[in-house]
Scaffold this motif. Structure first.
Motif, PDB file in Angstrom:
ATOM      1  N   ILE A 197      53.564  42.542  -6.119  1.00 40.72           N
ATOM      2  CA  ILE A 197      53.218  41.599  -7.186  1.00 40.72           C
ATOM      3  C   ILE A 197      53.679  40.211  -6.759  1.00 40.72           C
ATOM      4  CG2 ILE A 197      53.557  40.932  -9.590  1.00 40.72           C
ATOM      5  CD1 ILE A 197      54.048  43.848 -10.262  1.00 40.72           C
ATOM      6  N   ILE A 198      52.720  39.311  -6.628  1.00 39.14           N
ATOM      7  CA  ILE A 198      52.993  37.923  -6.266  1.00 39.14           C
ATOM      8  C   ILE A 198      52.592  37.048  -7.439  1.00 39.14           C
ATOM      9  CG2 ILE A 198      52.489  36.082  -4.615  1.00 39.14           C
ATOM     10  CD1 ILE A 198      51.550  38.390  -2.696  1.00 39.14           C
ATOM     11  N   VAL A 199      53.432  36.111  -7.784  1.00 43.45           N
ATOM     12  CA  VAL A 199      53.166  35.257  -8.940  1.00 43.45           C
ATOM     13  C   VAL A 199      53.148  33.796  -8.510  1.00 43.45           C
ATOM     14  CG1 VAL A 199      53.885  34.592 -11.267  1.00 43.45           C
ATOM     15  CG2 VAL A 199      54.281  36.934 -10.458  1.00 43.45           C
ATOM     16  N   GLU A 200      52.080  33.121  -8.858  1.00 43.20           N
ATOM     17  CA  GLU A 200      51.968  31.694  -8.570  1.00 43.20           C
ATOM     18  C   GLU A 200      52.683  30.883  -9.649  1.00 43.20           C
ATOM     19  OE1 GLU A 200      48.050  29.774  -7.416  1.00 43.20           O
ATOM     20  OE2 GLU A 200      48.340  28.899  -9.413  1.00 43.20           O
ATOM     21  N   THR A 216      57.545  40.785  -6.130  1.00 40.35           N
ATOM     22  CA  THR A 216      57.615  40.858  -4.671  1.00 40.35           C
ATOM     23  C   THR A 216      57.688  39.471  -4.037  1.00 40.35           C
ATOM     24  OG1 THR A 216      56.197  42.816  -4.826  1.00 40.35           O
ATOM     25  CG2 THR A 216      56.532  41.872  -2.632  1.00 40.35           C
ATOM     26  N   GLY A 217      56.899  38.552  -4.595  1.00 33.51           N
ATOM     27  CA  GLY A 217      56.854  37.221  -4.010  1.00 33.51           C
ATOM     28  C   GLY A 217      56.482  36.166  -5.027  1.00 33.51           C
ATOM     29  N   VAL A 218      56.803  34.910  -4.698  1.00 35.24           N
ATOM     30  CA  VAL A 218      56.405  33.785  -5.533  1.00 35.24           C
ATOM     31  C   VAL A 218      55.643  32.806  -4.667  1.00 35.24           C
ATOM     32  CG1 VAL A 218      58.273  33.989  -7.208  1.00 35.24           C
ATOM     33  CG2 VAL A 218      58.634  32.634  -5.145  1.00 35.24           C
ATOM     34  N   LEU A 219      54.592  32.240  -5.243  1.00 38.65           N
ATOM     35  CA  LEU A 219      53.768  31.262  -4.548  1.00 38.65           C
ATOM     36  C   LEU A 219      54.011  29.909  -5.191  1.00 38.65           C
ATOM     37  CD1 LEU A 219      50.034  31.727  -3.555  1.00 38.65           C
ATOM     38  CD2 LEU A 219      50.924  29.554  -4.368  1.00 38.65           C
ATOM     39  N   LEU A 220      54.602  29.002  -4.439  1.00 40.80           N
ATOM     40  CA  LEU A 220      54.898  27.660  -4.933  1.00 40.80           C
ATOM     41  C   LEU A 220      53.693  26.783  -4.656  1.00 40.80           C
ATOM     42  CD1 LEU A 220      58.533  27.435  -3.473  1.00 40.80           C
ATOM     43  CD2 LEU A 220      57.775  28.439  -5.644  1.00 40.80           C
ATOM     44  N   ASP A 221      52.929  26.496  -5.695  1.00 43.81           N
ATOM     45  CA  ASP A 221      51.627  25.857  -5.519  1.00 43.81           C
ATOM     46  C   ASP A 221      51.694  24.352  -5.735  1.00 43.81           C
ATOM     47  OD1 ASP A 221      48.800  25.942  -5.065  1.00 43.81           O
ATOM     48  OD2 ASP A 221      48.503  25.674  -7.219  1.00 43.81           O
ATOM     49  N   ASN A 222      51.289  23.604  -4.715  1.00 43.73           N
ATOM     50  CA  ASN A 222      51.224  22.144  -4.786  1.00 43.73           C
ATOM     51  C   ASN A 222      52.565  21.503  -5.152  1.00 43.73           C
ATOM     52  OD1 ASN A 222      48.418  21.365  -4.132  1.00 43.73           O
ATOM     53  ND2 ASN A 222      47.909  22.639  -5.905  1.00 43.73           N
ATOM     54  N   ALA A 243      54.301  28.973   0.229  1.00 41.12           N
ATOM     55  CA  ALA A 243      53.846  27.639  -0.158  1.00 41.12           C
ATOM     56  C   ALA A 243      52.345  27.550   0.046  1.00 41.12           C
ATOM     57  CB  ALA A 243      54.548  26.566   0.671  1.00 41.12           C
ATOM     58  N   SER A 244      51.674  26.839  -0.853  1.00 42.80           N
ATOM     59  CA  SER A 244      50.240  26.600  -0.694  1.00 42.80           C
ATOM     60  C   SER A 244      49.902  25.259  -1.326  1.00 42.80           C
ATOM     61  CB  SER A 244      49.418  27.712  -1.357  1.00 42.80           C
ATOM     62  OG  SER A 244      49.520  27.624  -2.772  1.00 42.80           O
ATOM     63  N   GLY A 245      48.749  24.727  -0.936  1.00 39.24           N
ATOM     64  CA  GLY A 245      48.297  23.459  -1.494  1.00 39.24           C
ATOM     65  C   GLY A 245      48.748  22.268  -0.673  1.00 39.24           C
ATOM     66  N   GLY A 246      47.820  21.394  -0.335  1.00 41.53           N
ATOM     67  CA  GLY A 246      48.147  20.197   0.418  1.00 41.53           C
ATOM     68  C   GLY A 246      48.571  20.467   1.846  1.00 41.53           C
ATOM     69  N   VAL A 247      48.134  21.599   2.399  1.00 43.94           N
ATOM     70  CA  VAL A 247      48.549  21.969   3.748  1.00 43.94           C
ATOM     71  C   VAL A 247      47.501  21.518   4.760  1.00 43.94           C
ATOM     72  CG1 VAL A 247      49.263  23.835   5.278  1.00 43.94           C
ATOM     73  CG2 VAL A 247      49.713  24.007   2.821  1.00 43.94           C
ATOM     74  N   VAL A 260      60.421  27.914   3.534  1.00 44.47           N
ATOM     75  CA  VAL A 260      59.528  28.922   2.951  1.00 44.47           C
ATOM     76  C   VAL A 260      59.233  30.008   3.982  1.00 44.47           C
ATOM     77  CG1 VAL A 260      58.475  27.352   1.287  1.00 44.47           C
ATOM     78  CG2 VAL A 260      57.496  27.565   3.588  1.00 44.47           C
ATOM     79  N   ASP A 261      58.890  31.194   3.499  1.00 42.07           N
ATOM     80  CA  ASP A 261      58.606  32.325   4.386  1.00 42.07           C
ATOM     81  C   ASP A 261      57.166  32.338   4.881  1.00 42.07           C
ATOM     82  OD1 ASP A 261      61.228  33.616   3.988  1.00 42.07           O
ATOM     83  OD2 ASP A 261      60.507  33.938   1.937  1.00 42.07           O
ATOM     84  N   VAL A 262      56.259  31.895   4.033  1.00 43.43           N
ATOM     85  CA  VAL A 262      54.828  31.951   4.332  1.00 43.43           C
ATOM     86  C   VAL A 262      54.178  30.647   3.894  1.00 43.43           C
ATOM     87  CG1 VAL A 262      52.648  33.164   3.883  1.00 43.43           C
ATOM     88  CG2 VAL A 262      54.786  34.454   3.966  1.00 43.43           C
ATOM     89  N   ILE A 263      53.229  30.170   4.691  1.00 44.43           N
ATOM     90  CA  ILE A 263      52.400  29.034   4.292  1.00 44.43           C
ATOM     91  C   ILE A 263      50.952  29.508   4.348  1.00 44.43           C
ATOM     92  CG2 ILE A 263      51.718  26.651   4.759  1.00 44.43           C
ATOM     93  CD1 ILE A 263      54.362  26.305   6.265  1.00 44.43           C
ATOM     94  N   SER A 264      50.284  29.565   3.211  1.00 43.10           N
ATOM     95  CA  SER A 264      48.889  30.003   3.191  1.00 43.10           C
ATOM     96  C   SER A 264      47.980  28.788   3.347  1.00 43.10           C
ATOM     97  CB  SER A 264      48.568  30.768   1.908  1.00 43.10           C
ATOM     98  OG  SER A 264      48.986  30.059   0.763  1.00 43.10           O
ATOM     99  N   VAL A 265      47.004  28.929   4.260  1.00 39.11           N
ATOM    100  CA  VAL A 265      46.153  27.808   4.645  1.00 39.11           C
ATOM    101  C   VAL A 265      44.684  28.215   4.540  1.00 39.11           C
ATOM    102  CG1 VAL A 265      45.756  26.036   6.393  1.00 39.11           C
ATOM    103  CG2 VAL A 265      47.962  27.216   6.322  1.00 39.11           C
TER     104      VAL A 265
END
Length: 298
Positions: A197-200, A216-222, A243-247, A260-265
């Motif tokens: 379960i990942i929560v933005e 399980t994870g958190v997505l820090l958006d923008n 982390a996501s957004g503005g990448v 951060v552990d992961v950067i989604s692009v």
């Protein structure tokens, strides 16, 4: 995973689109018994992906065609390098040429761009991951290309993991505080312990409520860089921090430096430019048409 079935179906659909009733040009201009050899050449440097599609394209058109000296997936190549040698019936090679190139050019473009992002965060703990922003019907191919470039795959699709985004929270009527924690705990109970379960989150004040639900994870958006650093500290290893957004290539190193552990692009699949690859026939002297053109131009 890029299975043989996925590869075969992708090539079959592409050939059906490109030559549904055969290749008129090849059939009317090339003798049936004619054979030749062509070099699969790079016009610019990059990272290779798409080899299984190249092989399958020629195989489906004419099993007598051979693909030799094919470079491996993830191979870094320079401009002018030969990536494979194609030999066999000329008609079949010319019919399959564009399909093989289209797959390899697009997938190598993804692998190359991914490798640039991976290089930009070298020395940090951050992994570069793709998203679901892929070409419909070609997701498996594009995610394979991300791995060839040294990146990581996010969830393949909606069936793989639970990812609660901002619109889900609004629909739940629980965007912060105890209500959010309770909603996520109920979700965890229904999903079972094996489901991720990942929560933005879009603000720091949501983090504690989300983490209290044992996600399980958190997505820090923008988030800004300062907010990302604060978020990583607040998470404190209790969940995977993404982390996501503005990448982009100008910002990704600084984002990675926040811990951060992961950067989604998303742009490594949806914003990629296909690489310039070509198929150059070899004449009787052993010289490719690309070399002949270069010599004539000189």
């Amino acid at each position: 995973m890029l299975t043989t079935h996925i590869v075969a179906e992708a090539v079959r659909a592409a050939l059906q689109e490109d030559s549904p009733w055969g290749d008129l040009t090849a059939e009317l201009t090339i003798a049936a018994e004619s054979e030749f050899t062509a070099l699969f050449n790079a016009r610019e440097p990059g990272v290779f992906a798409g080899g299984p599609l190249v092989v399958e394209a020629f195989r489906q058109v004419d099993p007598r065609i051979t693909v030799n000296d094919l470079v491996p997936e993830g191979h870094t190549f320079s401009a002018g390098e030969t990536l494979a040698v194609i030999s066999g019936p000329a008609r079949g090679i010319l019919t399959a040429e564009r399909i093989a190139l289209n797959f390899a050019q697009r997938m190598s473009g993804i692998a190359t761009l991914t490798a640039q992002y991976v290089a930009a965060v070298h020395g940090t703990t951050a992994a570069i991951a793709d998203t679901r922003k892929t070409t419909p019907g070609l997701r498996a191919l594009e995610k394979h290309a991300v791995r060839a470039g040294g990146g990581s795959n996010h969830r393949f699709g909606l069936s793989d993991a639970i990812m609660v985004k901002d619109n889900h929270l609004v629909a739940l009527g629980a965007t912060d505080g105890p209500e959010l924690t309770e909603a996520l705990r109920n979700l965890r109970a229904r999903a079972g312990h094996t489901t991720s379960i990942i929560v933005e989150v879009d603000r720091l004040t949501q983090l504690e409520a989300v983490l209290s639900a044992n996600v399980t994870g958190v997505l820090l958006d923008n988030f800004t860089l300062d907010e990302l650093a604060q978020g990583v500290a607040l998470v404190g290893g209790r969940a995977v921090c993404e982390a996501s957004g503005g990448v982009n290539l100008d910002t990704v190193a600084a984002i990675a430096a926040t811990g951060v552990d992961v950067i989604s692009v998303g742009r490594i699949t949806h914003g990629v430019t296909a690489l310039d690859l070509g198929l150059d026939a070899v004449d009787a002297t052993g010289r490719s048409n690309a070399a002949a053109i270069a010599s004539a131009g000189a």
